[in-house]
Write an enzyme that holds these catalytic residues in place. Structure first.
Site, mmCIF file in Angstrom:
data_model
loop_
_atom_site.group_PDB
_atom_site.id
_atom_site.type_symbol
_atom_site.label_atom_id
_atom_site.label_comp_id
_atom_site.label_asym_id
_atom_site.label_seq_id
_atom_site.Cartn_x
_atom_site.Cartn_y
_atom_site.Cartn_z
ATOM 1 N N SER A 131 90.168 32.002 51.279
ATOM 2 C CA SER A 131 89.049 31.692 50.367
ATOM 3 C C SER A 131 87.905 31.002 51.106
ATOM 4 O O SER A 131 86.747 31.428 51.026
ATOM 5 C CB SER A 131 89.529 30.757 49.248
ATOM 6 O OG SER A 131 90.750 31.183 48.727
ATOM 7 N N GLY A 132 88.229 29.934 51.833
ATOM 8 C CA GLY A 132 87.192 29.146 52.501
ATOM 9 C C GLY A 132 86.588 29.902 53.670
ATOM 10 O O GLY A 132 85.361 29.862 53.883
ATOM 11 N N CYS A 176 97.098 23.599 44.484
ATOM 12 C CA CYS A 176 97.167 23.718 43.024
ATOM 13 C C CYS A 176 98.387 22.991 42.455
ATOM 14 O O CYS A 176 99.394 23.619 42.099
ATOM 15 C CB CYS A 176 97.163 25.158 42.560
ATOM 16 S SG CYS A 176 96.891 25.205 40.770
ATOM 17 N N CYS A 205 91.678 22.434 37.931
ATOM 18 C CA CYS A 205 92.987 23.041 37.749
ATOM 19 C C CYS A 205 93.088 23.548 36.314
ATOM 20 O O CYS A 205 93.228 22.740 35.385
ATOM 21 C CB CYS A 205 94.063 21.984 38.022
ATOM 22 S SG CYS A 205 95.725 22.657 37.946
HETATM 23 C C1 LIG Z 1 100.388 29.974 42.618
HETATM 24 C C2 LIG Z 1 99.030 29.426 42.944
HETATM 25 C C3 LIG Z 1 98.178 29.068 41.920
HETATM 26 C C4 LIG Z 1 96.932 28.541 42.207
HETATM 27 N N1 LIG Z 1 96.082 28.265 41.163
HETATM 28 C C5 LIG Z 1 94.842 27.843 41.421
HETATM 29 C C6 LIG Z 1 93.908 27.660 40.337
HETATM 30 O O1 LIG Z 1 94.233 27.866 39.169
HETATM 31 N N2 LIG Z 1 92.660 27.249 40.642
HETATM 32 C C7 LIG Z 1 92.262 27.041 41.932
HETATM 33 O O2 LIG Z 1 91.104 26.707 42.134
HETATM 34 N N3 LIG Z 1 93.121 27.198 42.979
HETATM 35 C C8 LIG Z 1 94.382 27.602 42.752
HETATM 36 N N4 LIG Z 1 95.258 27.814 43.810
HETATM 37 C C9 LIG Z 1 94.923 27.317 45.161
HETATM 38 C C10 LIG Z 1 93.987 28.185 45.970
HETATM 39 O O3 LIG Z 1 94.434 29.507 46.012
HETATM 40 C C11 LIG Z 1 93.881 27.606 47.382
HETATM 41 O O4 LIG Z 1 93.612 26.221 47.298
HETATM 42 C C12 LIG Z 1 92.753 28.273 48.169
HETATM 43 O O5 LIG Z 1 93.045 29.631 48.330
HETATM 44 C C13 LIG Z 1 92.583 27.579 49.510
HETATM 45 O O6 LIG Z 1 91.725 28.286 50.343
HETATM 46 P P1 LIG Z 1 91.824 28.132 51.933
HETATM 47 O O7 LIG Z 1 90.764 28.983 52.517
HETATM 48 O O8 LIG Z 1 91.871 26.701 52.285
HETATM 49 O O9 LIG Z 1 93.271 28.706 52.281
HETATM 50 P P2 LIG Z 1 93.793 30.197 52.114
HETATM 51 O O10 LIG Z 1 92.990 30.925 51.091
HETATM 52 O O11 LIG Z 1 95.255 30.099 51.896
HETATM 53 O O12 LIG Z 1 93.465 30.870 53.505
HETATM 54 C C14 LIG Z 1 94.002 30.449 54.732
HETATM 55 C C15 LIG Z 1 93.933 31.635 55.681
HETATM 56 O O13 LIG Z 1 94.221 31.213 57.009
HETATM 57 C C16 LIG Z 1 94.971 32.227 57.632
HETATM 58 N N5 LIG Z 1 95.706 31.634 58.751
HETATM 59 C C17 LIG Z 1 96.761 30.778 58.701
HETATM 60 N N6 LIG Z 1 97.160 30.448 59.935
HETATM 61 C C18 LIG Z 1 96.332 31.109 60.785
HETATM 62 C C19 LIG Z 1 96.233 31.166 62.206
HETATM 63 N N7 LIG Z 1 97.054 30.493 62.990
HETATM 64 N N8 LIG Z 1 95.251 31.927 62.735
HETATM 65 C C20 LIG Z 1 94.374 32.607 61.961
HETATM 66 N N9 LIG Z 1 94.441 32.591 60.605
HETATM 67 C C21 LIG Z 1 95.399 31.856 60.039
HETATM 68 C C22 LIG Z 1 95.880 32.751 56.533
HETATM 69 O O14 LIG Z 1 96.367 34.051 56.834
HETATM 70 C C23 LIG Z 1 94.952 32.721 55.334
HETATM 71 O O15 LIG Z 1 94.300 33.940 55.133
HETATM 72 C C24 LIG Z 1 96.519 28.372 43.554
HETATM 73 C C25 LIG Z 1 97.373 28.747 44.594
HETATM 74 C C26 LIG Z 1 98.616 29.283 44.302
HETATM 75 C C27 LIG Z 1 99.518 29.714 45.429
#
Ligand SMILES: Cc1cc2nc3c(=O)[nH]c(=O)nc-3n(C[C@H](O)[C@H](O)[C@H](O)COP(=O)(O)OP(=O)(O)OC[C@H]3O[C@@H](n4cnc5c(N)ncnc54)[C@H](O)[C@@H]3O)c2cc1C
Length: 448
Positions: free
Chosen positions: A51-52, A199, A377
């Protein structure tokens, strides 16, 4: 294979090595690419295409041009994880939650399909699992967090057995729905671990949905619904916790605080919880259905890295998301140590602040926009109601709509199930949605 390397290097030569270098240097570079060691140089390098990472890639593309941005992400698929809550309850399909990574990486931005293995902030380089070294001028770390099912004895193997699922992974979310459908009578148990999680509401949302499903299918009289959480509270923000406690009582759900899942025994359909307030004491339950919220932790590559705090999370300034000691490094999302709940909603609000911070840093000016810790949330409480929790760093409600959001609402369910996915794919991932801040002001007639 070689052709690809050389083509890639030809593109990255001028940026990697600066202007004015002669033929000899270019030739040397081709030798380097031959050995597979150089992965190029980018003005902005994004680690993680979740996402980020995708949101920031889109924003950086607009700022410095697509050809100057690269994102390192090993996975072929990108998921909208928040919808898995509804997938586990049979209200959405797992297919609707995913798209190819190729389709979400902004056009022209380089997708480096590898895993980051090492970050060297002193040299401004990153090494990937295929041995390439990529250098950067600015780094955005968006690596998410790790799920640690293996920290519970018996997992992940127990997922091979029926009656157990977890909405936290695409591999196990359909097992939740199967367990729910197969439920006959007995304990339906929902766990919550003693680590930071993403979450924090998801572990109990599936409990409310399961309760609703049992009622709909006439199984509720034979179901004993149990939520065992490591936390000393039902939810971290009092306003919403009060509303949830009322709901739990009205629906005859059993909540046990300070209970931490430590073992699953699938053959016996038993689970073991440790009682955190009575060290050494455990309690065993039989289950007919089990939903696991796994322990979670920082990405492996950050642990012990110069960029991490002692707990392994990316150490960023809570106001502007710049790294505390490396000014050309920034962070967003679940991998950071920002003291707020880890959600996609938080990522959205962070993305607009970080965009502004990076602009300022690139102009050698002081970052001026502050992140207030906004996170949200949507607590799904049935197949058509949601309590929309929104709050800040201080755990104070920061509600978008001019209504009492601690009340169950059908409109908020529609927001969660239909509007938010749209906002995610077409707003956040395109770098166009920075959270509801501006709308909150309008909704409250400029009063908030
Ligand atoms: C069941 C569930 C319900 C949720 N409900 C909600 C909700 O209702 N509302 C809400 O706002 N949020 C919700 N969330 C939370 C939300 O999905 C996450 O907080 C959000 O996706 C975080 O974004 P991010 O970019 O930090 O991490 P992510 O989207 O998880 O992305 C991290 C990325 O880094 C990559 N990565 C990891 N390690 C490496 C590496 N070594 N090298 C290169 N790439 C790597 C991964 O493959 C992944 O694509 C929920 C999550 C879950 C699982």
């Amino acid at each position: 294979m070689f052709g690809t390397y050389c083509r890639h290097m030809a593109v990255s030569v001028p940026r990697a090595w600066g202007h004015g270098r002669g033929v000899l240097d270019v030739a040397r570079l081709h030798v380097r690419s031959y050995s597979g060691s150089s992965g190029g140089h980018y003005k902005v390098l994004v680690l993680g295409g979740g996402s980020g990472g995708i949101a920031m890639s889109a924003r950086m593309k607009r700022k410095v041009g697509a050809e100057n941005v690269a994102v390192v992400e090993p996975s072929e698929s990108h998921y909208y994880q928040p919808i898995w809550t509804l997938v586990g309850a049979g209200a959405k399909t797992v297919r609707s939650s995913g798209r190819t990574t190729a389709s979400v990486v902004p056009s022209g931005v380089k997708w480096i399909k590898s895993r980051v293995q090492e970050i060297n902030p002193d040299k401004s380089t990153v090494r990937t699992d295929d041995g390439k070294e990529i250098s950067y001028q600015y780094l955005i770390v968006a690596l998410g967090l790790q799920l640690h099912y293996e920290k519970i004895k018996g997992l992940p193997e127990a997922f091979e057995h029926p009656k157990i699922g977890s909405n936290y992974s695409v591999k196990t979310v359909m097992k939740t729905w199967k367990a729910l459908q197969d439920f006959k009578e007995g304990n339906a148990i929902f766990s919550f671990p003693n680590t930071p999680v993403k979450c924090a509401g998801a572990g109990q949302k599936i409990m409310y949905l399961s309760d609703a499903y049992f009622r709909k299918t006439g199984k509720r009289p034979k179901a004993n619904v149990i939520y065992n959480t490591s936390l000393p509270v039902l939810f971290g923000v009092k306003k919403y916790a009060d509303a949830l406690w009322k709901l739990v009582k009205a629906r005859d759900l059993n909540v046990n605080l300070r209970h931490n899942l430590i073992e699953v025994r699938p053959e016996k359909q038993e689970v073991v919880f440790e009682k955190l307030d009575s060290p050494g004491e455990t309690v065993v339950y039989e289950y007919e259905m089990l939903h696991v919220t796994p322990p979670m932790g920082p990405p492996e590559v950050l642990k012990g890295n110069l960029l991490a705090d002692p707990n392994g999370w990316l150490d960023v300034d809570k106001d502007n998301l710049q790294h505390k000691t490396y000014p050309n490094v920034f962070g967003i999302g679940d991998c950071t140590n920002l003291p707020t709940a880890k959600t996609a909603a938080a990522v959205a609000a962070q993305s607009s602040v970080l965009d502004r911070t990076i602009s300022k840093v690139m102009k050698k000016e002081k970052p001026d926009k502050k992140y207030d810790g906004y996170t949200s949330c949507p607590l799904v409480t049935s197949y058509n109601t949601v309590i929309l929790a929104e709050f800040d760093y201080d755990g104070q409600p920061l509600e978008t709509f001019p209504v009492d959001q601690s009340k169950e609402s059908r409109i908020m369910y529609h927001m969660k199930a239909d509007v938010m996915p749209h906002l995610y794919w077409h707003g956040l991932l395109k770098g166009l949605w920075g959270g509801p801040g501006p709308y909150r002001k309008i909704m409250h007639l400029g009063m908030k």
